[in-house]
Design an enzyme around this catalytic site. Structure first.
Site, PDB file in Angstrom:
ATOM      1  CE1 TYR A  51      76.285 -24.910  53.121  1.00 12.64           C
ATOM      2  CE2 TYR A  51      76.867 -27.181  52.602  1.00 12.64           C
ATOM      3  CZ  TYR A  51      76.138 -26.262  53.348  1.00 12.64           C
ATOM      4  OH  TYR A  51      75.264 -26.699  54.301  1.00 12.64           O
ATOM      5  CD  GLU A  53      77.624 -21.126  55.733  1.00 13.03           C
ATOM      6  OE1 GLU A  53      78.630 -20.579  56.216  1.00 13.03           O
ATOM      7  OE2 GLU A  53      77.015 -22.056  56.290  1.00 13.03           O
ATOM      8  CG  ASP A 197      53.165 -13.334  52.802  1.00 17.16           C
ATOM      9  OD1 ASP A 197      53.446 -13.696  51.641  1.00 17.16           O
ATOM     10  OD2 ASP A 197      53.094 -14.116  53.767  1.00 17.16           O
ATOM     11  CB  THR A 223      56.138 -18.539  47.784  1.00 16.45           C
ATOM     12  OG1 THR A 223      54.915 -18.127  47.163  1.00 16.45           O
ATOM     13  CG2 THR A 223      55.877 -18.816  49.255  1.00 16.45           C
ATOM     14  CE  LYS A 226      52.265 -20.482  48.425  1.00 19.99           C
ATOM     15  NZ  LYS A 226      51.794 -19.869  49.686  1.00 19.99           N
ATOM     16  NE  ARG A 232      57.304 -26.553  47.705  1.00 20.76           N
ATOM     17  CZ  ARG A 232      56.032 -26.459  47.354  1.00 20.76           C
ATOM     18  NH1 ARG A 232      55.617 -26.892  46.173  1.00 20.76           N
ATOM     19  NH2 ARG A 232      55.156 -25.920  48.174  1.00 20.76           N
TER      20      ARG A 232
HETATM   21  C1  LIG Z   1      52.205 -20.022  50.950  1.00 16.07           C
HETATM   22  C2  LIG Z   1      52.313 -18.836  51.834  1.00 16.07           C
HETATM   23  C3  LIG Z   1      53.400 -18.652  52.686  1.00 16.07           C
HETATM   24  C4  LIG Z   1      54.407 -19.730  53.047  1.00 16.07           C
HETATM   25  O1  LIG Z   1      55.074 -20.338  52.138  1.00 16.07           O
HETATM   26  P1  LIG Z   1      55.815 -21.755  52.421  1.00 16.07           P
HETATM   27  O2  LIG Z   1      56.735 -21.771  51.260  1.00 16.07           O
HETATM   28  O3  LIG Z   1      54.751 -22.782  52.404  1.00 16.07           O
HETATM   29  O4  LIG Z   1      56.522 -21.660  53.711  1.00 16.07           O
HETATM   30  C5  LIG Z   1      53.489 -17.463  53.399  1.00 16.07           C
HETATM   31  N1  LIG Z   1      52.554 -16.524  53.292  1.00 16.07           N
HETATM   32  C6  LIG Z   1      51.479 -16.670  52.503  1.00 16.07           C
HETATM   33  C7  LIG Z   1      50.472 -15.578  52.424  1.00 16.07           C
HETATM   34  C8  LIG Z   1      51.311 -17.835  51.755  1.00 16.07           C
HETATM   35  O5  LIG Z   1      50.233 -17.994  51.004  1.00 16.07           O
END
Ligand SMILES: *Cc1c(COP(=O)(O)O)cnc(C)c1O
Length: 414
Positions: A51, A53, A197, A223, A226, A232
């Site tokens: 942990y 925080e 994003d 993220t 991807k 993740r």
């Molecule tokens: C995949 C994605 C997210 C969210 O990611 P999670 O990990 O599934 O919550 C946010 N914005 C965009 C553009 C994405 O493609």
């Protein structure tokens, strides 16, 4: 995983099946990838027990000497990889990262502007039933009907009319490059904060095959699982002036203890992305997507925007007279995984939309190149031509397995 097999054969058995599904199928979901063995080892490490925080040097628990080191390493590597001023590596995933930005920089009821979900945006960018849609006044921009592309003049007009406090760029189903500079100019004109994003394209940006928003944008979320090919999770990058508000929004605003095992794996993934091989990987993702798109068009597929500049392809199956849901199910039977997806101005519902979305990050990770992309497109075309014939789909599945056998997945020993 000998101990798992002994202690819980039921879960171990499910994992075995999933392992061979991943290894012997063609994975085309553009938001998925195969993390390395090293990333998975860090994810499955003893940091899961800890942990912590707070932030490095400012924690609320003892025993932080090693967690601090690994979190600082992840931060330093991310800064180097993207050339940003400030990084928070604690968000649990992309959606919480976006939520933290809104929580840190906006008041409830403020106006935000993002691409509509059915035009390629994300649920967190203002879908009415999501937290974002319920908490803020969300104005959705669209892609242009004729071209399937963003029209910056139309976006500018909408921004001038609605005066958003935040403008979001970065998408889940948009196959063209994003003009960050044009977004920044619009934001400056209306006094908006800019949020990129880059969840889908972070690996392409890190690899230098998509322009980076860093010189222009205030805040960037991504993220890590991807195209970036890590565990993740997510991170938020920003200019120093937003650092304090962002950090406070993540902890204690929204989250408690960070997942330190994931933080360690993020550090590993960023280390991998800093290597020269990652640039080659990113370039190959795009080459493969372009080849796959070209071959699909050769088979009569109608691609939104007429092709791709990045890792993904959105195909409108209306002319093939096969709904996206049926296409997804038929392809599953042929060992090819992708997802049904709405296309812009889709007359059908999100549960049974007109399109499919596919991409090349995962198959590029296993070493497939242009020659294999032609085969993949041929499999897809053949499977959809015989989508009601399970026997034929089973035959294709065998050929898919043969192809996959030549391209072992990193991190999956069979
Ligand atoms: C995949 C994605 C997210 C969210 O990611 P999670 O990990 O599934 O919550 C946010 N914005 C965009 C553009 C994405 O493609």
């Amino acid at each position: 995983m000998t101990s798992l097999h002994e202690s819980d054969p039921q879960v171990a058995d499910i994992l075995d099946h999933e392992r061979s599904r991943q290894a012997y199928g063609i994975e085309l979901i553009p938001s998925e990838n195969y993390a390395s063995q090293a990333v998975m080892e860090a994810t499955g490490s003893i940091f899961t027990n800890k942990y912590s925080e707070g932030y490095p040097g400012k924690r609320y628990y003892g025993g932080q000497e090693y967690v601090d080191q690994v979190e600082q390493l992840a931060i330093d590597r991310a800064k180097k990889l993207f050339g940003v001023e400030h990084v928070n590596v604690q968000p649990y995933s992309g959606s919480p990262a976006n939520t933290a930005v809104y929580f840190g920089l906006l008041e409830y009821g403020d106006t935000i502007m993002g691409l509509k979900l059915d035009h390629g945006g994300h649920i967190t960018h203002g879908l009415p039933i999501s937290f974002s849609g319920k908490s803020f006044n969300c104005v959705g921009y669209e892609v242009e009907k004729e071209t399937g592309r963003l029209n910056m003049d139309a976006i500018r007009e909408l921004a001038i009319k609605n005066k958003p406090k935040l403008i979001i760029a970065g998408y889940t189903a948009y196959s063209r490059t994003i003009d960050w500079k044009a977004f920044k100019e619009i934001a400056d004109e209306v006094g908006a904060i800019t949020m990129a994003d880059i969840a889908h394209i972070a690996g392409l940006i890190a690899g230098g095959v998509h322009e980076s928003p860093v010189p222009y944008f205030d805040v960037i979320t991504t993220t890590t699982h991807k195209t970036l090919r890590g565990p993740r999770g997510a991170m938020i990058m920003c200019k120093n002036e937003f650092a304090k508000d962002i950090d406070k929004a993540v902890f204690p605003g929204l989250q408690g203890g960070p997942h330190d095992n994931t933080t360690a794996a993020k550090a590993v993934a960023f280390g991998e992305a800093l290597k020269p091989e990652f640039k080659e990987y990113a370039a190959q993702i795009v080459k493969n997507a372009k080849k796959l798109a070209e071959r699909l068009m050769h088979h009569g597929f109608n691609l939104v925007s007429g092709g791709t500049d990045n890792h993904l392809i959105l195909a409108d199956l209306t002319n093939k007279e096969i709904p996206g849901k049926i296409a997804q199910e038929a392809l599953d039977k042929a060992g090819i995984t992708l997802n049904k997806n709405t296309v812009p101005f889709d007359p059908r519902s999100p549960f049974d939309p007109s399109g499919i979305r596919l991409g090349t990050p995962a198959i590029t990770t296993r070493g497939m190149k242009e020659a294999e992309m032609e085969k993949v497109a041929d499999f897809i075309s053949e499977a959809l031509d015989h989508h009601t014939d399970d026997e034929h789909l089973g035959k294709i599945k065998g050929q898919v397995k043969d192809l996959c056998n030549g391209f072992p997945v990193p991190g999956i020993a069979l």
